[in-house]
Design an enzyme around this catalytic site. Structure first.
Site, mmCIF file in Angstrom:
data_model
loop_
_atom_site.group_PDB
_atom_site.id
_atom_site.type_symbol
_atom_site.label_atom_id
_atom_site.label_comp_id
_atom_site.label_asym_id
_atom_site.label_seq_id
_atom_site.Cartn_x
_atom_site.Cartn_y
_atom_site.Cartn_z
ATOM 1 N N GLY A 1 86.910 138.766 69.921
ATOM 2 C CA GLY A 1 86.993 140.147 69.799
ATOM 3 C C GLY A 1 88.156 140.614 70.918
ATOM 4 O O GLY A 1 88.808 139.814 71.319
ATOM 5 N N GLU A 2 87.982 141.917 71.153
ATOM 6 C CA GLU A 2 88.866 142.347 72.273
ATOM 7 C C GLU A 2 90.209 142.569 71.876
ATOM 8 O O GLU A 2 91.094 143.142 72.792
ATOM 9 C CB GLU A 2 88.707 141.567 73.525
ATOM 10 C CG GLU A 2 87.142 141.586 73.851
ATOM 11 C CD GLU A 2 87.016 140.738 75.133
ATOM 12 O OE1 GLU A 2 88.042 140.359 75.879
ATOM 13 O OE2 GLU A 2 85.829 140.637 75.876
#
Length: 350
Positions: A315-316
Site C-alpha cells: 500500500g502507501e
C-alpha cells in the site's frame, strides 16, 4: 466541470509517431502504448518529460479494524503517519529514489497528533473530516455531510497539487483495516459477493479471512440498494480517507492530469470515481497488480492492465511509485528515438 477524454487527435498522431520510430513494428510493446496515452493526456506529440510527480497519502482509521479483520492493531495507523512525516516509510524510500514529492494528510485518523508541533499538525489535519470511520457491518462509515466534505477535500488537494506543477498524480493510503471497506466498495461497484472480492490484506490467516468475508457480506446487506449509488456507497461502505481519495481522482480527471493508480484502495476509489463520472478512468493508468483479488477485478472493469506485477501488498502508493520509471521510460522512447525517415543510408554523405 465535465470530464473530457484525452485528446484523440494527439493520440492518433502519437500512434503514428510510434509506428514511424526506428524500431521494429511493435517492438516497444506496452511501453509504446503507455507513451501514446501520456501524449494524449498531455495533448502534445512528442510528450513532455514527466518531471513533477506528486503522491498524496490519505490516512484514516476504520471501525472494522476493531473486529478482527487485520493482522495489526489500529494504533499502527497513527504510528505510520509519523513515519511518513519522518520520511522513513517504504514508499518514502521509493519516492526519494525516483524524485516523487510526498504529502500525507489525516482525513480520519482516530487521534489528534498532539505530540507534533503546531505547524506540522495543522498541515497534516487541515482536511480532517472525523476521528475514525464507522464499522461498516454495523453502521454507515460516514454521514452524507461527511461524505461530501471528504469528496471536496480530495478535490481541493488535487487542485493544490496541480497548481504546484503536478504532471502525474498518485494516491496513497494508510489505515489499518482499509482493505475491508475497499473490498466492499468493489463488491458494490461490480455487483459481486464478498466471497469473490475479499483478500488477506496484511496477511491474515484463514480464520480471520472468513471473519473478514462475513464482515463484508454483512456490510453489503446492511447497505442494501444504496450500493446502486456510488456516493451513497462511499457513505455506507467507505471511509473519510477513501472518499477523499475518490474526490482527488475525480478532480485529476476533470483537470486533465493523468493518474498512476496503486493497489486496492486506489483502484477501489478509481472504480467509484468512474461510477460517479463515467469517463474518469480514461485518465488513469494502473501502476501495479496487488495481491488483493478485488483490485484485479476492478482493474478489469476499468479496462486497465498493470505495468508491474511484483506481488506487492504494502500500500502507501508504493507500487505506483515503483512504476514511475516505467512511465518516464515510455515517454523518453517516444521523444528521443530517431524516426526511420531520419536514418541515413550507407551511401548518404556524412
Amino acid at each position: 466541470m465535465t470530464i473530457q477524454t484525452p485528446n484523440e487527435d494527439v493520440r492518433r498522431a502519437a500512434a503514428e509517431r510510434l509506428g514511424a520510430l526506428a524500431t521494429p513494428p511493435g517492438a516497444l510493446g506496452r511501453l509504446g502504448e503507455l507513451a501514446v496515452w501520456v501524449a494524449a493526456c498531455q495533448g502534445v506529440v512528442p510528450p513532455r518529460p514527466i518531471e513533477n510527480v506528486r503522491l498524496v497519502i490519505f490516512a484514516g482509521d476504520h471501525g472494522v479494524a476493531q473486529h478482527g479483520v487485520s493482522a495489526f492493531p489500529p494504533a499502527i495507523t497513527g504510528a505510520m503517519v509519523r513515519t511518513f512525516l519522518g520520511g522513513r516509510a517504504g514508499v518514502s524510500a521509493l519516492a526519494k529514489a525516483h524524485g516523487v514529492q510526498v504529502r500525507v494528510l489525516d482525513l480520519g485518523v482516530d487521534e489528534e497528533f498532539d505530540d507534533l508541533d503546531a505547524a506540522t499538525r495543522e498541515t497534516l489535519t487541515a482536511h480532517k473530516v472525523r476521528r475514525g470511520s464507522g464499522a461498516i457491518h454495523l453502521e454507515d462509515a460516514l454521514t452524507a455531510e461527511e461524505t461530501r466534505a471528504a469528496l471536496e477535500a480530495g478535490a481541493a488537494v488535487a487542485r493544490e497539487e496541480i497548481a504546484a506543477g503536478a504532471q502525474l498524480l498518485i494516491s496513497g493510503d494508510m489505515g489499518i483495516g482499509n482493505t475491508t471497506p475497499a473490498a466492499a466498495m468493489v463488491a458494490a461497484g461490480l455487483g459481486l459477493p464478498a466471497s469473490e472480492v475479499t483478500g488477506r490484506g496484511t496477511g491474515i490467516g484463514d480464520d480471520a479471512l472468513r471473519l473478514k468475508t462475513d464482515v463484508v457480506t454483512a456490510a453489503l446487506a446492511r447497505a442494501g440498494e444504496r450500493t446502486d449509488d456510488p456516493v451513497q456507497t462511499l457513505a455506507a461502505l467507505g471511509s473519510a480517507d477513501l472518499a477523499a481519495t475518490t474526490g482527488y481522482l475525480l478532480e485529476a480527471a476533470r483537470q486533465g492530469v493523468p493518474v498512476l493508480l496503486d493497489g486496492l484502495m486506489s483502484v477501489a476509489c478509481a472504480l467509484t470515481a468512474d461510477r460517479i463520472e463515467p469517463g474518469a478512468a480514461a485518465w488513469f493508468a494502473a501502476g501495479h497488480r496487488s495481491t488483493e483479488p478485488a483490485q484485479s477485478m476492478a482493474l478489469e472493469k476499468l479496462g486497465l492492465v498493470p505495468l508491474l506485477d511484483l506481488d506487492l501488498r504494502l500500500g502507501e502508493g508504493s507500487g505506483a511509485v515503483a512504476a514511475v520509471p516505467v512511465v518516464r521510460s515510455a515517454v523518453a522512447l517516444l521523444r528521443d528515438v530517431a524516426l526511420l525517415s531520419e536514418l541515413g543510408g550507407p551511401g548518404d554523405p556524412a
